[in-house]
Design an enzyme around this catalytic site. Structure first.
Site, mmCIF file in Angstrom:
data_model
loop_
_atom_site.group_PDB
_atom_site.id
_atom_site.type_symbol
_atom_site.label_atom_id
_atom_site.label_comp_id
_atom_site.label_asym_id
_atom_site.label_seq_id
_atom_site.Cartn_x
_atom_site.Cartn_y
_atom_site.Cartn_z
ATOM 1 N N ASP B 28 0.872 -1.167 0.000
ATOM 2 C CA ASP B 28 0.000 0.000 0.000
ATOM 3 C C ASP B 28 0.908 1.214 0.000
ATOM 4 O O ASP B 28 1.514 1.542 1.011
ATOM 5 C CB ASP B 28 -0.902 -0.026 1.249
ATOM 6 C CG ASP B 28 -1.750 1.244 1.369
ATOM 7 O OD1 ASP B 28 -1.683 2.106 0.475
ATOM 8 O OD2 ASP B 28 -2.485 1.347 2.368
ATOM 9 N N LYS B 91 2.638 11.269 -3.404
ATOM 10 C CA LYS B 91 1.624 10.619 -4.234
ATOM 11 C C LYS B 91 0.766 11.648 -4.985
ATOM 12 O O LYS B 91 0.266 11.365 -6.069
ATOM 13 C CB LYS B 91 0.745 9.756 -3.325
ATOM 14 C CG LYS B 91 -0.167 8.780 -4.038
ATOM 15 C CD LYS B 91 -0.783 7.851 -3.024
ATOM 16 C CE LYS B 91 -1.742 6.845 -3.628
ATOM 17 N NZ LYS B 91 -2.258 5.939 -2.587
ATOM 18 N N GLU B 193 -7.346 0.422 -4.586
ATOM 19 C CA GLU B 193 -7.363 0.338 -3.123
ATOM 20 C C GLU B 193 -8.708 -0.126 -2.544
ATOM 21 O O GLU B 193 -8.724 -1.004 -1.681
ATOM 22 C CB GLU B 193 -6.914 1.681 -2.528
ATOM 23 C CG GLU B 193 -5.401 1.844 -2.696
ATOM 24 C CD GLU B 193 -4.910 3.285 -2.643
ATOM 25 O OE1 GLU B 193 -5.688 4.186 -2.271
ATOM 26 O OE2 GLU B 193 -3.734 3.513 -2.978
ATOM 27 N N ASP B 215 -13.162 5.211 1.031
ATOM 28 C CA ASP B 215 -11.717 5.238 1.278
ATOM 29 C C ASP B 215 -11.218 6.682 1.246
ATOM 30 O O ASP B 215 -11.073 7.274 0.178
ATOM 31 C CB ASP B 215 -11.023 4.394 0.198
ATOM 32 C CG ASP B 215 -9.502 4.357 0.366
ATOM 33 O OD1 ASP B 215 -8.978 5.056 1.254
ATOM 34 O OD2 ASP B 215 -8.845 3.629 -0.397
#
Lengths: 213, 640
Positions: B28, B91, B193, B215
């Site tokens: 992850d 990210k 994800e 999420d």
């Protein structure tokens, strides 16, 4: 077909009859045949879905993540075809369009062909009288929306939904009737149905208000 | 890290080593934190470091000496002193160009490299001086996780599944895959994800039905609607915002803090970093408390008293959180599911720890969300399950994952209109063909512009790539027939090929994102890192151990100063001796020696640390809570 792996006759199943290696699909395969279903509008959806999932389990790229690159390519191509087949067959409108395309009638929305080839197909247009009627209905809808007349908008949408439903039933019957004239009728109805759909999109557009609630 | 020595009673647990398992891992790669997990004896498990810590903060520090430090030390110590050289939340920059970066640049402490005009990738200007791409920064994080996994598994990895937000576009996916390659990983699959989370839930809890996965991470928001049935995990729809997350909460709070302190216009990189860190600490503290008040020295001689209640914080954050509503609505509509008809709502991501977020989700869906698998770990656990199955582990024949394309893919046609070839929420892998024709007489080439997005006009979609098909003989307009094929693989990555039917002229490209690395650049970076691989690893280990040594020495000294009454006879001498040994080892260049000295110090000071901990606990829950908040904020503002 000759198997890429063992060079023997592979047969027609996804896996080679001799060595079990996954074979690339036939690109020209009929999408009903891909899922093992009869080519008609009235299909057994649960059985089709079950077939789709069962075949996906066999050929999905997740099964071939560490396999030979040729097997991986075959897996990708097989799964693309399976997904296309299920996407086409599960939706009543797409299924009807595809049945017509097989019979040489192209009712695809775009100017250009989306099928394998547009050779030998002919296109269907909506009659002018119908277009005029739809135009008027659209104007009425726009006026009702501008006036904030939600009751009228809902009423018009409900009326159109009924019309669309009846049209779909008629299309399905015409497609499975097997008479040549019926196919033309189904094609015209399909083109009309697209206008109904657009009308419904217009009617529901912006009726949800803010998403925050 | 420093506090760990005095707060964690148990040392790192030894890991068992099984012979009969795959050596494929799930990673992850998060905005805030990253994790690596494996399947061990049929159960997914997150791997921990020697302190028992599974999380690696996604923060990378570039030192002036060429060293690189990744993780908690970079976040807690180096980010404060070297905000420009310490990249957090990288990210958010993945697959983005300099102009996109400009947009997210508001209130970031980074400096962007202004290179030659053809720079198509964001580059951070850091110490060295070096210019690093987001892919290289991410690769540093991945290398740490890879090393951790290789140590745990006792050998090189077979491959890795790396997770990406479901809403990542093609460019962001390619950037992630490139980062994996740079880190020397065989990327078996990019996994969405929310799908990873559903996989972990579905297998662990035997869940069946239609679920929503909510999420909310540090920098991205995803929602996916999935049908779980007899081992089939079918994504019905997905939606989200790849630039919405806990970071934005921090930024909203930090902006308010700066405004309160009257320092908005004078904020330099250090002040911004402190304000962001203070905001994060306040947000976390306000998860358990209702009011926090603190002094933050913004600059030498300038201290501001900042006070925030939970209500005030929630008022600041709420407008950001509201941005989740539109994607939620659309995802449900696309899936054809009513809000009230879901079997469950699964929470994923650190930001879902906030009471406000849980309340929002519960109200929106009309049911209490599920959080019984740690929202910080669930994605990595699901990725480990997928990795194990891809590598041929047990259960691979029972499970089928059907995921979708998050955003429509198309081509620019006349008038700047985007013609969609693949619609959003189409199951992957998928393909589409379309025929185009020429619009001018004697046109000998086609310019193809590949775009992604839902809008009608190309200008409002994301540009993925441009390429040209040349060599078509002159023909009257409308005669040439160009067949374009789109193919999206199981990673959600697009390949485009084009063929002129009358001449058979062909062109095929793997769509390289407009803001990405070329294959040549990736190759060069891989070669560079191989050439310096050995030295890099050593330099890194040394740098990390030195940083850790500094932290521990400082923490031990501070503890002895703060609580001399808790030291027993002879204990001070023993600890001082161990401290001196750490400092001697630190001056050398053997990272093993530093590690050993740190462990000796750890051992020598443990009884003292335990007594200190007990004392703190005696003060009761409330007292300890205040203590924790103070510690965090001191770190924020402690250094000049």
């Amino acid at each position: 077909m000759i198997c890429w792996s063992c060079q023997k006759q592979a047969g027609t199943a996804p896996l080679c009859a001799a060595c079990g290696a996954l074979q690339p699909p036939d690109d020209a395969a009929d999408l009903f045949a891909v899922l093992g279903q009869p080519a008609r509008h009235a299909i057994d959806l649960p059985a089709t879905e079950a077939a789709y999932k069962e075949m996906s389990r066999q050929v999905h790229p997740d099964r071939f993540a560490t396999a030979d690159p040729r097997a991986r390519r075959a897996s990708l191509a097989r799964t693309v075809q399976l997904n296309l087949a299920w996407q086409t067959l599960r939706d009543p409108i797409k299924r009807a369009e595809y049945l017509l395309l097989r019979a040489g009638i192209d009712v695809a929305e775009k100017k250009a062909s989306t099928g394998n080839s547009d050779k030998g197909t002919h296109k269907v247009a909506a009659p002018p009288a119908f277009l005029l009627e739809i135009l008027e209905l659209n104007d009425d809808l726009a006026a009702a929306k501008r006036a904030g007349d939600t009751v009228k908008v809902a009423f018009m949408a409900e009326e159109m939904r009924t019309r669309a439903r009846e049209s779909m039933t008629a299309i399905a019957a015409a497609l499975d009737a097997g008479a040549p004239g019926k196919l033309e009728e189904a094609a015209r109805s399909l083109v009309a149905l697209r206008y109904y759909q657009r009308f419904l999109d217009q009617a529901s557009d912006g009726d949800g208000g803010g998403g925050a609630d | 890290m420093a506090e760990a020595l005095f707060q964690i009673a148990e040392p790192g647990q030894s890991r068992s080593k099984h012979a009969c398992r795959t050596r494929a891992v799930g990673i992850d790669l998060g905005t805030t934190n990253s994790l690596v997990a494996i399947v061990d004896a049929g159960k997914p498990t997150a791997l921990a470091d020697e302190h028992g810590e599974t999380i690696v903060p996604s923060v990378v520090h570039y030192g002036g000496d060429g060293g690189v430090v990744v993780g908690a030390d970079a976040r807690d110590r180096l980010a404060v002193d070297f905000p420009r050289d310490t990249i957090a939340s990288v990210k958010r920059f993945m697959g983005r160009g300099p102009r996109d970066a400009e947009a997210t640049r508001k209130l970031t402490p980074y400096q962007f490299f202004q290179g030659a005009g053809d720079q198509s990738v964001v580059r951070f200007a850091v110490a060295g001086p070096r210019a690093v791409t987001p892919m290289e920064v991410s690769a540093e994080i991945l290398r740490v996780l890879r090393a951790r996994a290789e140590e745990a598994l006792g050998g090189p990895l077979q491959g890795a599944v790396i997770t990406v937000p479901a809403y990542f576009d093609d460019g962001q996916r390619q950037a992630t895959r490139d980062a994996g390659r740079l880190a020397g990983l065989e990327v078996l699959r990019l996994l969405n994800e929310p799908t990873a989370a559903a996989l972990a839930y579905g297998l662990d809890k035997q869940a069946e039905g239609t679920f929503a996965v909510f999420d909310l991470g540090g920098g991205t928001f995803d929602v996916s609607i999935l049908k779980l049935e007899e081992g089939v995990f079918e994504v019905k729809s997905t939606g989200g915002d790849s630039a919405l997350g806990g970071d934005d909460f921090d930024r909203a709070i930090a902006e308010a803090l700066l405004a309160q302190a009257g320092a908005v216009d004078t904020a330099d990189a250090h002040v911004v970093r402190r304000a962001l860190d203070a905001a994060r600490a306040l947000k976390e503290a306000l998860t358990v408390r209702t009011e926090v008040s603190v002094e933050v020295p913004f600059s030498p001689g300038r201290t501001a008293t900042l006070r925030l209640t939970r209500d005030e914080m929630e008022a600041l954050v709420m407008p950001v959180l509201q941005r989740c509503a539109a994607p939620l609505k659309r995802a449900l509509a696309d899936a054809g599911v009513e809000r009230g008809h879901l079997s469950g709502v699964i929470l994923v991501g650190g930001a879902t720890r906030m009471p406000l977020v849980r309340r929002f989700v519960a109200e929106w869906f009309g049911q209490e969300p599920l959080a019984d698998i740690d929202p910080d770990q669930v994605v990595a656990l699901g990725a480990a399950v997928q990795a194990d199955m891809l590598a041929g582990g047990a259960g691979s024949d029972d499970v089928l994952l059907l995921d979708v394309v998050p955003l429509s893919l198309g081509l620019e046609t006349m008038g700047g209109v985007a013609e969609k070839l693949i619609h959003r929420n189409t199951t992957v892998p998928c393909g589409a063909k379309q025929t185009f024709t020429t619009f001018a007489d004697k046109q000998t080439g086609f310019d193809l512009h590949v775009v992604q997005g839902e809008r009608e006009l190309v200008a409002e979609c994301r540009s993925l790539a441009r390429f040209t098909l040349k060599g078509i003989p002159p023909m009257p307009a409308g005669m040439a027939r160009l067949e374009v094929t789109f193919m999206v693989d199981a990673d959600g990555i697009l390949r485009v090929s084009a063929r002129e039917e009358t001449t058979g002229q062909e062109a095929a490209i793997e769509v390289k994102p407009s803001y990405g690395l070329t294959d040549d650049e990736v190759e060069r970076m891989i070669l560079d890192s191989l050439a310096h691989g050995e030295e890099d690893v050593k330099a890194r280990l040394l740098a990390e151990q030195r940083v850790e040594a500094d932290g521990i020495v400082a923490a031990a000294r501070a503890a002895m100063r703060d609580a001399p009454e808790l030291l027993e006879d002879g204990e001070r001498n023993e600890i001082e001796g161990a401290l001196a040994a750490v400092e001697t080892a630190r001056a050398g260049s053997d990272h093993h020696a530093i590690r050993t000295a740190i462990e000796t110090l750890d051992h020598a000071s443990k009884p003292f640390a335990t007594r200190r901990m007990n004392k703190a606990l005696e003060k009761g829950f409330r007292g300890r809570d205040v203590d924790a908040v103070d510690v965090k904020l001191k770190k924020v503002g402690g250094k000049k």
